[in-house]
Design a protein around this motif. Structure first.
Motif, PDB file in Angstrom:
ATOM      1  N   LEU A  68       5.796   4.481   0.725  1.00 14.58           N
ATOM      2  CA  LEU A  68       5.762   3.075   1.116  1.00 14.58           C
ATOM      3  C   LEU A  68       6.325   2.881   2.519  1.00 14.58           C
ATOM      4  CD1 LEU A  68       5.213   0.134   0.430  1.00 14.58           C
ATOM      5  CD2 LEU A  68       7.490   0.023  -0.567  1.00 14.58           C
ATOM      6  N   ILE A  69       7.436   3.518   2.829  1.00 10.22           N
ATOM      7  CA  ILE A  69       8.059   3.389   4.151  1.00 10.22           C
ATOM      8  C   ILE A  69       7.133   3.941   5.235  1.00 10.22           C
ATOM      9  CG2 ILE A  69       9.982   4.134   5.594  1.00 10.22           C
ATOM     10  CD1 ILE A  69      11.690   4.102   3.021  1.00 10.22           C
ATOM     11  N   ALA A  70       6.556   5.096   4.972  1.00  5.65           N
ATOM     12  CA  ALA A  70       5.646   5.705   5.943  1.00  5.65           C
ATOM     13  C   ALA A  70       4.416   4.824   6.156  1.00  5.65           C
ATOM     14  CB  ALA A  70       5.242   7.094   5.482  1.00  5.65           C
ATOM     15  N   THR A  71       3.892   4.263   5.083  1.00  4.49           N
ATOM     16  CA  THR A  71       2.711   3.406   5.193  1.00  4.49           C
ATOM     17  C   THR A  71       3.024   2.134   5.972  1.00  4.49           C
ATOM     18  OG1 THR A  71       1.916   4.252   3.076  1.00  4.49           O
ATOM     19  CG2 THR A  71       0.916   2.234   3.879  1.00  4.49           C
ATOM     20  N   VAL A  72       4.174   1.540   5.722  1.00  4.38           N
ATOM     21  CA  VAL A  72       4.553   0.323   6.436  1.00  4.38           C
ATOM     22  C   VAL A  72       4.736   0.606   7.926  1.00  4.38           C
ATOM     23  CG1 VAL A  72       6.395  -1.390   6.717  1.00  4.38           C
ATOM     24  CG2 VAL A  72       5.545  -0.834   4.448  1.00  4.38           C
ATOM     25  N   MET A  73       5.392   1.706   8.260  1.00  7.78           N
ATOM     26  CA  MET A  73       5.586   2.052   9.671  1.00  7.78           C
ATOM     27  C   MET A  73       4.244   2.308  10.358  1.00  7.78           C
ATOM     28  SD  MET A  73       8.733   1.671  10.150  1.00  7.78           S
ATOM     29  CE  MET A  73       8.945   2.375  11.756  1.00  7.78           C
ATOM     30  N   PHE A  74       3.384   3.074   9.709  1.00  2.60           N
ATOM     31  CA  PHE A  74       2.060   3.345  10.243  1.00  2.60           C
ATOM     32  C   PHE A  74       1.272   2.049  10.399  1.00  2.60           C
ATOM     33  CE2 PHE A  74      -2.445   3.912   9.167  1.00  2.60           C
ATOM     34  CZ  PHE A  74      -2.863   4.660  10.263  1.00  2.60           C
ATOM     35  N   SER A  75       1.351   1.169   9.409  1.00  5.04           N
ATOM     36  CA  SER A  75       0.593  -0.075   9.419  1.00  5.04           C
ATOM     37  C   SER A  75       1.010  -0.979  10.567  1.00  5.04           C
ATOM     38  CB  SER A  75       0.783  -0.816   8.098  1.00  5.04           C
ATOM     39  OG  SER A  75       0.351  -0.030   7.034  1.00  5.04           O
ATOM     40  N   LEU A  76       2.295  -1.100  10.785  1.00  6.36           N
ATOM     41  CA  LEU A  76       2.774  -1.945  11.883  1.00  6.36           C
ATOM     42  C   LEU A  76       2.315  -1.409  13.236  1.00  6.36           C
ATOM     43  CD1 LEU A  76       6.383  -2.753  10.666  1.00  6.36           C
ATOM     44  CD2 LEU A  76       4.401  -4.278  10.717  1.00  6.36           C
ATOM     45  N   ILE A  96      -6.944  -5.439   5.107  1.00 10.94           N
ATOM     46  CA  ILE A  96      -7.684  -4.941   3.946  1.00 10.94           C
ATOM     47  C   ILE A  96      -7.811  -3.422   4.023  1.00 10.94           C
ATOM     48  CG2 ILE A  96      -9.955  -4.913   2.828  1.00 10.94           C
ATOM     49  CD1 ILE A  96     -10.159  -7.912   3.611  1.00 10.94           C
ATOM     50  N   LEU A  97      -8.104  -2.910   5.198  1.00  7.71           N
ATOM     51  CA  LEU A  97      -8.215  -1.461   5.385  1.00  7.71           C
ATOM     52  C   LEU A  97      -6.894  -0.767   5.066  1.00  7.71           C
ATOM     53  CD1 LEU A  97      -9.904   0.971   6.504  1.00  7.71           C
ATOM     54  CD2 LEU A  97      -8.860   0.441   8.707  1.00  7.71           C
ATOM     55  N   ILE A  98      -5.794  -1.313   5.548  1.00  9.57           N
ATOM     56  CA  ILE A  98      -4.480  -0.715   5.313  1.00  9.57           C
ATOM     57  C   ILE A  98      -4.118  -0.764   3.826  1.00  9.57           C
ATOM     58  CG2 ILE A  98      -2.012  -1.075   5.739  1.00  9.57           C
ATOM     59  CD1 ILE A  98      -2.828  -1.916   8.618  1.00  9.57           C
ATOM     60  N   LEU A  99      -4.383  -1.895   3.179  1.00 12.33           N
ATOM     61  CA  LEU A  99      -4.085  -2.003   1.741  1.00 12.33           C
ATOM     62  C   LEU A  99      -4.918  -1.032   0.919  1.00 12.33           C
ATOM     63  CD1 LEU A  99      -3.700  -5.854   1.304  1.00 12.33           C
ATOM     64  CD2 LEU A  99      -1.916  -4.117   1.134  1.00 12.33           C
ATOM     65  N   SER A 100      -6.174  -0.876   1.273  1.00 13.22           N
ATOM     66  CA  SER A 100      -7.002   0.073   0.523  1.00 13.22           C
ATOM     67  C   SER A 100      -6.524   1.507   0.752  1.00 13.22           C
ATOM     68  CB  SER A 100      -8.468  -0.070   0.896  1.00 13.22           C
ATOM     69  OG  SER A 100      -8.687   0.277   2.238  1.00 13.22           O
ATOM     70  N   PHE A 101      -6.069   1.794   1.969  1.00 13.86           N
ATOM     71  CA  PHE A 101      -5.503   3.110   2.260  1.00 13.86           C
ATOM     72  C   PHE A 101      -4.257   3.350   1.404  1.00 13.86           C
ATOM     73  CE2 PHE A 101      -2.186   5.355   4.695  1.00 13.86           C
ATOM     74  CZ  PHE A 101      -2.738   6.615   4.720  1.00 13.86           C
ATOM     75  N   TYR A 102      -3.372   2.350   1.321  1.00  9.90           N
ATOM     76  CA  TYR A 102      -2.151   2.496   0.534  1.00  9.90           C
ATOM     77  C   TYR A 102      -2.475   2.700  -0.938  1.00  9.90           C
ATOM     78  CZ  TYR A 102       2.206   1.549  -1.818  1.00  9.90           C
ATOM     79  OH  TYR A 102       3.289   1.650  -2.628  1.00  9.90           O
ATOM     80  N   VAL A 103      -3.405   1.926  -1.467  1.00 11.77           N
ATOM     81  CA  VAL A 103      -3.778   2.058  -2.881  1.00 11.77           C
ATOM     82  C   VAL A 103      -4.350   3.450  -3.148  1.00 11.77           C
ATOM     83  CG1 VAL A 103      -5.407   1.222  -4.641  1.00 11.77           C
ATOM     84  CG2 VAL A 103      -4.088  -0.398  -3.292  1.00 11.77           C
ATOM     85  N   GLU A 104      -5.182   3.931  -2.250  1.00 15.81           N
ATOM     86  CA  GLU A 104      -5.757   5.270  -2.425  1.00 15.81           C
ATOM     87  C   GLU A 104      -4.673   6.336  -2.412  1.00 15.81           C
ATOM     88  OE1 GLU A 104      -8.818   8.305  -0.153  1.00 15.81           O
ATOM     89  OE2 GLU A 104      -8.879   6.156   0.290  1.00 15.81           O
ATOM     90  N   PHE A 115      -1.414   5.915  -2.986  1.00 13.44           N
ATOM     91  CA  PHE A 115      -0.490   5.687  -4.095  1.00 13.44           C
ATOM     92  C   PHE A 115      -1.037   6.246  -5.403  1.00 13.44           C
ATOM     93  CE2 PHE A 115       1.205   2.971  -7.512  1.00 13.44           C
ATOM     94  CZ  PHE A 115       2.544   3.250  -7.359  1.00 13.44           C
ATOM     95  N   PHE A 116      -2.323   6.044  -5.661  1.00 13.78           N
ATOM     96  CA  PHE A 116      -2.880   6.501  -6.927  1.00 13.78           C
ATOM     97  C   PHE A 116      -3.243   7.979  -6.926  1.00 13.78           C
ATOM     98  CE2 PHE A 116      -3.717   1.899  -7.602  1.00 13.78           C
ATOM     99  CZ  PHE A 116      -2.926   1.763  -8.722  1.00 13.78           C
ATOM    100  N   LYS A 117      -3.319   8.594  -5.768  1.00 14.55           N
ATOM    101  CA  LYS A 117      -3.568  10.041  -5.717  1.00 14.55           C
ATOM    102  C   LYS A 117      -2.286  10.837  -5.795  1.00 14.55           C
ATOM    103  CE  LYS A 117      -8.026  10.408  -3.558  1.00 14.55           C
ATOM    104  NZ  LYS A 117      -8.823  11.085  -2.566  1.00 14.55           N
ATOM    105  N   ALA A 118      -1.169  10.218  -5.409  1.00 11.06           N
ATOM    106  CA  ALA A 118       0.124  10.934  -5.389  1.00 11.06           C
ATOM    107  C   ALA A 118       0.694  11.091  -6.767  1.00 11.06           C
ATOM    108  CB  ALA A 118       1.121  10.175  -4.513  1.00 11.06           C
TER     109      ALA A 118
END
Length: 61
Positions: free
Chosen positions: A3-11, A48-56, A58-61
């Motif tokens: 989550l932290i990595a995704t938020v930093m990347f997203s910003l 939307i792109l970032i959220l779909s990336f996070y969901v993908e 999150f569910f693969k990990a």
């Protein structure tokens, strides 16, 4: 951790996309009254792109 990595990347990614959108508006001389609509559309699509990336991820990990 993911989550932290995704938020930093997203910003960072959103900031870069906004810089490129601003440069596009400047180079194409898009009127000031149309620019907020362009920024809103781009930001929504990137979110939307970032959220779909996070969901993908999150569910693969």
């Amino acid at each position: 951790m993911i989550l932290i990595a995704t938020v930093m990347f997203s910003l960072f990614y959103l900031f870069q996309i906004n810089k490129m959108t601003y440069a596009l508006c400047e180079s194409r001389e898009i009127p000031e009254e149309k620019q907020p609509k362009i920024f809103k559309t781009v930001n929504i699509l990137v979110t939307i792109l970032i959220l779909s990336f996070y969901v993908e991820v999150f569910f693969k990990a």
